[in-house]
Design a protein around this motif. Structure first.
Motif, PDB file in Angstrom:
ATOM      1  N   SER A 142       0.827  -1.208   0.000  1.00 41.29           N
ATOM      2  CA  SER A 142       0.000   0.000   0.000  1.00 41.29           C
ATOM      3  C   SER A 142       0.856   1.251   0.000  1.00 41.29           C
ATOM      4  O   SER A 142       2.069   1.205   0.222  1.00 41.29           O
ATOM      5  CB  SER A 142      -0.921   0.000   1.230  1.00 41.29           C
ATOM      6  OG  SER A 142      -0.151   0.006   2.417  1.00 41.29           O
ATOM      7  N   SER A 143       0.205   2.386  -0.250  1.00 43.15           N
ATOM      8  CA  SER A 143       0.849   3.715  -0.226  1.00 43.15           C
ATOM      9  C   SER A 143       2.058   3.784  -1.148  1.00 43.15           C
ATOM     10  O   SER A 143       3.069   4.413  -0.831  1.00 43.15           O
ATOM     11  CB  SER A 143       1.260   4.087   1.207  1.00 43.15           C
ATOM     12  OG  SER A 143       0.149   4.107   2.067  1.00 43.15           O
ATOM     13  N   VAL A 144       1.965   3.143  -2.308  1.00 42.11           N
ATOM     14  CA  VAL A 144       3.082   3.120  -3.257  1.00 42.11           C
ATOM     15  C   VAL A 144       3.146   4.456  -3.992  1.00 42.11           C
ATOM     16  O   VAL A 144       2.174   4.885  -4.613  1.00 42.11           O
ATOM     17  CB  VAL A 144       2.919   1.961  -4.265  1.00 42.11           C
ATOM     18  CG1 VAL A 144       4.002   2.036  -5.332  1.00 42.11           C
ATOM     19  CG2 VAL A 144       2.954   0.633  -3.537  1.00 42.11           C
ATOM     20  N   SER A 145       4.296   5.108  -3.914  1.00 43.60           N
ATOM     21  CA  SER A 145       4.480   6.387  -4.603  1.00 43.60           C
ATOM     22  C   SER A 145       5.526   6.295  -5.712  1.00 43.60           C
ATOM     23  O   SER A 145       5.774   7.276  -6.410  1.00 43.60           O
ATOM     24  CB  SER A 145       4.887   7.477  -3.607  1.00 43.60           C
ATOM     25  OG  SER A 145       6.062   7.115  -2.913  1.00 43.60           O
ATOM     26  N   GLY A 146       6.123   5.135  -5.875  1.00 45.78           N
ATOM     27  CA  GLY A 146       7.092   4.946  -6.942  1.00 45.78           C
ATOM     28  C   GLY A 146       7.242   3.473  -7.265  1.00 45.78           C
ATOM     29  O   GLY A 146       7.179   2.624  -6.368  1.00 45.78           O
ATOM     30  N   LEU A 147       7.420   3.158  -8.552  1.00 48.51           N
ATOM     31  CA  LEU A 147       7.620   1.768  -8.961  1.00 48.51           C
ATOM     32  C   LEU A 147       8.552   1.745 -10.154  1.00 48.51           C
ATOM     33  O   LEU A 147       8.346   2.456 -11.132  1.00 48.51           O
ATOM     34  CB  LEU A 147       6.282   1.107  -9.315  1.00 48.51           C
ATOM     35  CG  LEU A 147       6.316  -0.404  -9.597  1.00 48.51           C
ATOM     36  CD1 LEU A 147       4.993  -1.063  -9.206  1.00 48.51           C
ATOM     37  CD2 LEU A 147       6.605  -0.708 -11.075  1.00 48.51           C
ATOM     38  N   ARG A 148       9.591   0.932 -10.034  1.00 47.30           N
ATOM     39  CA  ARG A 148      10.522   0.759 -11.142  1.00 47.30           C
ATOM     40  C   ARG A 148      10.904  -0.716 -11.240  1.00 47.30           C
ATOM     41  O   ARG A 148      10.622  -1.502 -10.327  1.00 47.30           O
ATOM     42  CB  ARG A 148      11.766   1.623 -10.965  1.00 47.30           C
ATOM     43  CG  ARG A 148      12.618   1.290  -9.754  1.00 47.30           C
ATOM     44  CD  ARG A 148      13.759   2.291  -9.594  1.00 47.30           C
ATOM     45  NE  ARG A 148      14.700   1.904  -8.551  1.00 47.30           N
ATOM     46  CZ  ARG A 148      14.549   2.162  -7.262  1.00 47.30           C
ATOM     47  NH1 ARG A 148      13.476   2.833  -6.845  1.00 47.30           N
ATOM     48  NH2 ARG A 148      15.457   1.768  -6.383  1.00 47.30           N
ATOM     49  N   ILE A 149      11.527  -1.084 -12.340  1.00 46.56           N
ATOM     50  CA  ILE A 149      11.956  -2.463 -12.556  1.00 46.56           C
ATOM     51  C   ILE A 149      13.460  -2.472 -12.724  1.00 46.56           C
ATOM     52  O   ILE A 149      14.005  -1.773 -13.592  1.00 46.56           O
ATOM     53  CB  ILE A 149      11.261  -3.071 -13.785  1.00 46.56           C
ATOM     54  CG1 ILE A 149       9.744  -3.091 -13.564  1.00 46.56           C
ATOM     55  CG2 ILE A 149      11.774  -4.474 -14.060  1.00 46.56           C
ATOM     56  CD1 ILE A 149       8.947  -3.535 -14.772  1.00 46.56           C
ATOM     57  N   GLU A 150      14.132  -3.227 -11.866  1.00 41.50           N
ATOM     58  CA  GLU A 150      15.590  -3.338 -11.907  1.00 41.50           C
ATOM     59  C   GLU A 150      15.984  -4.801 -12.038  1.00 41.50           C
ATOM     60  O   GLU A 150      15.663  -5.612 -11.169  1.00 41.50           O
ATOM     61  CB  GLU A 150      16.213  -2.741 -10.643  1.00 41.50           C
ATOM     62  CG  GLU A 150      16.037  -1.241 -10.501  1.00 41.50           C
ATOM     63  CD  GLU A 150      16.722  -0.699  -9.256  1.00 41.50           C
ATOM     64  OE1 GLU A 150      17.258  -1.518  -8.470  1.00 41.50           O
ATOM     65  OE2 GLU A 150      16.709   0.533  -9.061  1.00 41.50           O
ATOM     66  N   ASN A 151      16.643  -5.127 -13.140  1.00 44.20           N
ATOM     67  CA  ASN A 151      17.099  -6.501 -13.376  1.00 44.20           C
ATOM     68  C   ASN A 151      15.957  -7.518 -13.244  1.00 44.20           C
ATOM     69  O   ASN A 151      16.115  -8.591 -12.668  1.00 44.20           O
ATOM     70  CB  ASN A 151      18.232  -6.862 -12.405  1.00 44.20           C
ATOM     71  CG  ASN A 151      19.423  -5.938 -12.545  1.00 44.20           C
ATOM     72  OD1 ASN A 151      19.807  -5.568 -13.655  1.00 44.20           O
ATOM     73  ND2 ASN A 151      20.005  -5.548 -11.422  1.00 44.20           N
TER      74      ASN A 151
END
Length: 249
Positions: A142-151
């Motif tokens: 919850s409360s996700v303010s950023g999402l990225r994909i690394e490897n």
């Protein structure tokens, strides 16, 4: 990876709310319907991830529980850039019902990242994301303010008391997002609007799961009291109002 973005169909935030049938139903006359703001930001972030080939995102799908009248809003999401859409042909009676209907469909379709806005701007329930994860038996954050994909791994940033937290999460997962997931919602270009006309919307009939709550009636907030004007040469009166009526000092 495939991404699913759950979207709600909500009244524009400038809508003047009116009720009918003795305050038991919303008067939908003249309402302009839009994508829920948190869901729109989720869709924007999903498309940003797809834009970078290094992330390996193959498809972005939007899903919605609603009747046929909500399809223009779904088409808006397709015009913004979603590849296809899912609609469960049912009135979204409550959060539990919506989550159960989405889960019934998603058990047949494989998605790695599922975005849910933290709440809808009309009912502010904040329920669907967590319930959906429980139905699917997958992790939720919850409360996700950023999402990225690394490897190949999903890395989330979330707001916590006094700061931020970064966590790596295995897929599939439900990311319950808030403002900050994207800077500004993506605007549909003319080319996207034209392409959206032919993009597929899969329509499913609802499962047997029913709503857990019944809406009895609405009630408008009490009108605000009239403004009180105070002579600027009389600060003692102002202090008296702040102390005795507003009770802020």
């Amino acid at each position: 990876m495939n991404i699913l973005v759950c979207i709600s169909n909500v009244p524009d935030t400038t809508t003047k709310v009116k009720f009918i049938d003795d305050f038991t139903k919303l008067d939908t006359t003249g309402i302009q319907w839009v994508i829920n703001p948190w869901d729109e930001l989720s869709l924007t972030r999903a498309l940003e991830l797809k834009d970078d080939p290094a992330n390996g995102i193959q498809k972005v799908t939007v899903a919605h529980v609603g009747l046929a009248g909500s399809e223009p809003t779904i088409r808006k999401a397709l015009a913004i850039g979603a590849d296809d859409a899912i609609r469960v042909n049912a009135d979204p009676a409550d959060g539990m019902f919506v989550a159960a209907q989405l889960a019934a469909i998603l058990q047949k379709e494989a998605y790695d990242i599922i975005f849910c806005g933290i709440e809808s701007s009309d009912f502010n329930g904040s329920m669907v994301g967590g319930m959906l994860a429980e139905f699917l038996d997958i992790p939720s954050v919850s409360s996700v303010s950023g999402l990225r994909i690394e490897n190949g791994q999903v890395v989330l940033t979330r707001e916590i008391d006094g700061g931020k937290e970064t966590a790596g999460v295995a897929v599939p997962l439900v990311a319950i997002v808030q403002k900050g997931i994207a800077k500004e919602p993506r605007i549909a270009a003319m080319r996207g609007i034209m392409m959206a006309r032919t993009k597929p919307i899969k329509v499913f009939e609802p499962s047997e799961s029913g709503p857990m709550t019944v809406l009895l009636n609405y009630e408008k907030p009490k009108p605000r009291t009239a403004c009180k004007y105070i002579d600027p040469e009389n600060p003692r009166e102002l202090v008296g109002f702040l102390q005795n009526e507003a009770k802020v000092i």
